[in-house]
Design a protein around this motif. Structure first.
Motif, PDB file in Angstrom:
ATOM      1  N   GLU A 143       9.411   2.354   1.997  1.00 40.40           N
ATOM      2  CA  GLU A 143      10.266   2.211   0.789  1.00 40.40           C
ATOM      3  C   GLU A 143       9.873   3.476  -0.078  1.00 40.40           C
ATOM      4  OE1 GLU A 143       9.796  -1.290  -1.076  1.00 40.40           O
ATOM      5  OE2 GLU A 143      10.824  -2.695   0.684  1.00 40.40           O
ATOM      6  N   PHE A 144      11.029   3.943  -0.795  1.00 43.95           N
ATOM      7  CA  PHE A 144      10.678   5.196  -1.656  1.00 43.95           C
ATOM      8  C   PHE A 144      11.201   5.055  -2.978  1.00 43.95           C
ATOM      9  CE2 PHE A 144      11.213   6.294   3.123  1.00 43.95           C
ATOM     10  CZ  PHE A 144      10.047   7.045   3.101  1.00 43.95           C
ATOM     11  N   PHE A 145      10.483   5.671  -3.779  1.00 40.52           N
ATOM     12  CA  PHE A 145      10.988   5.507  -5.419  1.00 40.52           C
ATOM     13  C   PHE A 145      11.831   6.939  -5.323  1.00 40.52           C
ATOM     14  CE2 PHE A 145       6.869   3.597  -6.738  1.00 40.52           C
ATOM     15  CZ  PHE A 145       7.643   2.572  -7.333  1.00 40.52           C
ATOM     16  N   PRO A 146      13.142   6.765  -6.240  1.00 41.71           N
ATOM     17  CA  PRO A 146      14.033   7.851  -6.419  1.00 41.71           C
ATOM     18  C   PRO A 146      13.410   9.163  -6.263  1.00 41.71           C
ATOM     19  CG  PRO A 146      14.379   6.013  -7.909  1.00 41.71           C
ATOM     20  CD  PRO A 146      13.097   5.776  -7.561  1.00 41.71           C
ATOM     21  N   ASP A 147      12.510   9.611  -7.138  1.00 38.71           N
ATOM     22  CA  ASP A 147      11.886  11.105  -6.999  1.00 38.71           C
ATOM     23  C   ASP A 147      11.351  11.386  -5.624  1.00 38.71           C
ATOM     24  OD1 ASP A 147      12.288  11.095  -9.592  1.00 38.71           O
ATOM     25  OD2 ASP A 147      10.318  11.215 -10.179  1.00 38.71           O
ATOM     26  N   SER A 148      11.050  10.316  -4.879  1.00 36.05           N
ATOM     27  CA  SER A 148      10.642  10.922  -3.331  1.00 36.05           C
ATOM     28  C   SER A 148      12.064  11.018  -2.626  1.00 36.05           C
ATOM     29  CB  SER A 148       9.654   9.662  -2.822  1.00 36.05           C
ATOM     30  OG  SER A 148       8.438   9.713  -3.216  1.00 36.05           O
ATOM     31  N   THR A 149      12.852  10.107  -3.032  1.00 36.26           N
ATOM     32  CA  THR A 149      14.044   9.998  -2.106  1.00 36.26           C
ATOM     33  C   THR A 149      14.999  11.371  -2.263  1.00 36.26           C
ATOM     34  OG1 THR A 149      14.390   7.403  -2.078  1.00 36.26           O
ATOM     35  CG2 THR A 149      16.420   8.812  -1.813  1.00 36.26           C
ATOM     36  N   MET A 150      14.786  11.879  -3.586  1.00 35.39           N
ATOM     37  CA  MET A 150      15.470  13.087  -3.774  1.00 35.39           C
ATOM     38  C   MET A 150      14.947  14.429  -3.219  1.00 35.39           C
ATOM     39  SD  MET A 150      18.450  12.570  -5.170  1.00 35.39           S
ATOM     40  CE  MET A 150      18.754  14.283  -5.956  1.00 35.39           C
ATOM     41  N   ARG A 151      13.449  14.264  -3.135  1.00 38.90           N
ATOM     42  CA  ARG A 151      12.601  15.085  -2.418  1.00 38.90           C
ATOM     43  C   ARG A 151      13.315  15.491  -1.009  1.00 38.90           C
ATOM     44  NH1 ARG A 151       8.946  14.990   0.875  1.00 38.90           N
ATOM     45  NH2 ARG A 151       7.633  16.629   1.270  1.00 38.90           N
ATOM     46  N   PRO A 193       6.748  20.216  -1.829  1.00 38.44           N
ATOM     47  CA  PRO A 193       5.830  19.488  -1.142  1.00 38.44           C
ATOM     48  C   PRO A 193       5.681  18.005  -1.540  1.00 38.44           C
ATOM     49  CG  PRO A 193       5.103  20.750  -3.097  1.00 38.44           C
ATOM     50  CD  PRO A 193       6.415  20.805  -2.897  1.00 38.44           C
ATOM     51  N   VAL A 194       4.832  17.371  -1.001  1.00 33.01           N
ATOM     52  CA  VAL A 194       4.453  16.003  -0.986  1.00 33.01           C
ATOM     53  C   VAL A 194       3.920  15.612  -2.521  1.00 33.01           C
ATOM     54  CG1 VAL A 194       3.589  13.723  -0.495  1.00 33.01           C
ATOM     55  CG2 VAL A 194       4.674  15.258   1.315  1.00 33.01           C
ATOM     56  N   LEU A 195       4.284  14.825  -3.455  1.00 32.57           N
ATOM     57  CA  LEU A 195       3.809  14.715  -4.657  1.00 32.57           C
ATOM     58  C   LEU A 195       3.028  13.116  -4.711  1.00 32.57           C
ATOM     59  CD1 LEU A 195       6.467  16.231  -7.187  1.00 32.57           C
ATOM     60  CD2 LEU A 195       4.217  17.186  -6.222  1.00 32.57           C
ATOM     61  N   LEU A 196       1.795  13.155  -4.880  1.00 37.18           N
ATOM     62  CA  LEU A 196       1.186  11.945  -5.119  1.00 37.18           C
ATOM     63  C   LEU A 196       1.641  11.013  -6.396  1.00 37.18           C
ATOM     64  CD1 LEU A 196      -2.420  12.684  -4.203  1.00 37.18           C
ATOM     65  CD2 LEU A 196      -0.451  12.097  -2.825  1.00 37.18           C
ATOM     66  N   GLU A 197       2.232   9.865  -5.922  1.00 39.57           N
ATOM     67  CA  GLU A 197       2.867   9.013  -7.102  1.00 39.57           C
ATOM     68  C   GLU A 197       1.537   8.276  -7.695  1.00 39.57           C
ATOM     69  OE1 GLU A 197       5.820   6.879  -5.389  1.00 39.57           O
ATOM     70  OE2 GLU A 197       7.146   8.495  -4.993  1.00 39.57           O
ATOM     71  N   TRP A 230       0.819  -1.097   0.099  1.00 39.85           N
ATOM     72  CA  TRP A 230       0.025  -0.153   0.054  1.00 39.85           C
ATOM     73  C   TRP A 230       0.966   1.237  -0.060  1.00 39.85           C
ATOM     74  CZ3 TRP A 230       0.996  -2.979   4.310  1.00 39.85           C
ATOM     75  CH2 TRP A 230       1.557  -2.361   5.408  1.00 39.85           C
ATOM     76  N   ALA A 231       0.409   2.381  -0.263  1.00 43.88           N
ATOM     77  CA  ALA A 231       0.972   3.604  -0.665  1.00 43.88           C
ATOM     78  C   ALA A 231       0.577   4.581   0.429  1.00 43.88           C
ATOM     79  CB  ALA A 231       0.829   4.411  -2.013  1.00 43.88           C
ATOM     80  N   SER A 232       1.224   5.693   0.851  1.00 45.75           N
ATOM     81  CA  SER A 232       0.925   6.364   2.031  1.00 45.75           C
ATOM     82  C   SER A 232       1.706   8.011   1.721  1.00 45.75           C
ATOM     83  CB  SER A 232       1.100   6.047   3.409  1.00 45.75           C
ATOM     84  OG  SER A 232       1.041   7.135   4.260  1.00 45.75           O
ATOM     85  N   ALA A 233       0.707   8.735   1.792  1.00 37.81           N
ATOM     86  CA  ALA A 233       1.256  10.362   1.702  1.00 37.81           C
ATOM     87  C   ALA A 233       1.500  11.047   3.009  1.00 37.81           C
ATOM     88  CB  ALA A 233       0.528  11.042   0.825  1.00 37.81           C
ATOM     89  N   GLN A 234       1.450  10.104   3.909  1.00 39.42           N
ATOM     90  CA  GLN A 234       1.812  10.507   5.329  1.00 39.42           C
ATOM     91  C   GLN A 234       3.110   9.985   5.983  1.00 39.42           C
ATOM     92  OE1 GLN A 234       0.150  13.071   6.817  1.00 39.42           O
ATOM     93  NE2 GLN A 234      -1.329  13.557   5.514  1.00 39.42           N
TER      94      GLN A 234
END
Length: 247
Positions: A105-113, A138-142, A62-66
């Motif tokens: 776990e994070f995708f590369p874009d989220s890691t760089m952010r 800001p947080v971007l929804l993947e 599952w995914a979470s923006a929090q």
């Protein structure tokens, strides 16, 4: 997509040295960090991110923006080196009855952010800022998310760290404009006076309507007497003056 802290630390150091080549910082994970519990000389930084989780029992993902991230930072007096300890808060599977907390776990874009936000905060706090203007990303929804944040299975919420959990505990103010009369507030506010003025207008409108209705019908109405209307207006005017005198 498994979190590689070695790669995180390398990227973190590269981002800082792009701005301050003589500065050396280290980054370590620390699952024991606590909010607002800081050793002398340390500072705190929080952010949230979009992350992914996988249940080790049922393999559900599952995914979470929090995803809450807590950092404690310390810079040496010489300002040439420092260290960051980072805690990533976990979440549990809502489908399994006895699920354990899983790390994000994070995708590369989220890691760089995440790392860019941290680096820019460090540069601003300890090294006079960045050469380029930077606003926290800001947080971007993947992927699109449905429903609200699952606070029951969020480690940060369980510990009282999650901002959304804190906001849900805030008591909403009373909707009554004259609430200060009930709680003993010492002076009225502008909204209170406007409320009384509106009440006066409503009373006058009702009096006029009653007089009009009474003139058409066979019955009588107490508001046909203009003295009563004047008395009502004077009484409401006295309340308004009294409110202002309490300030």
């Amino acid at each position: 997509m498994v979190l590689n802290i070695g790669m995180w630390e390398q990227t973190f150091q590269e981002l800082i040295q792009e701005e301050k080549p003589w500065v050396h910082w280290t980054l370590k994970l620390d699952g024991k960090l606590q909010l607002d519990y800081l050793a002398k000389g340390w500072k705190q930084y929080q952010q949230r991110a979009f992350g992914w989780f996988r249940c080790s029992s049922c393999q559900r993902s599952w995914a979470s923006a929090q995803v809450q991230i807590l950092c404690h930072m310390y810079c040496e007096h010489c300002m040439s080196q420092g260290q960051v300890r980072m805690r990533l808060f976990a979440q549990r599977c809502q489908k399994c009855s006895r699920s354990q907390y899983e790390m994000p776990e994070f995708f590369p874009d989220s890691t760089m952010r995440i790392l860019n936000n941290l680096v820019q905060h460090i540069l601003k706090t300890y090294h006079g800022g960045s050469r380029r203007k930077f606003k926290e990303m800001p947080v971007l929804l993947e992927v699109p998310l449905e429903g609200s944040h699952d606070m029951a299975n969020c480690e940060a919420c369980a510990l009282g760290y999650c901002m959304q959990a804190l906001e849900s505990c805030v008591t909403k103010p009373s909707k009554s404009p004259l609430f200060y009369l009930k709680i003993g507030r010492s002076s009225p506010q502008i909204g209170d006076v406007l409320y009384v003025q509106n009440q006066a207008r409503n009373q006058l409108s009702e009096a006029k309507q009653a007089k009009w209705d009474g003139s058409e019908g066979s019955g009588t109405c107490c508001c046909q007497d203009p003295l009563i209307c004047v008395f009502i207006l004077l009484f409401l005017f006295f309340i308004i003056v009294k409110c202002f005198s309490l300030e």
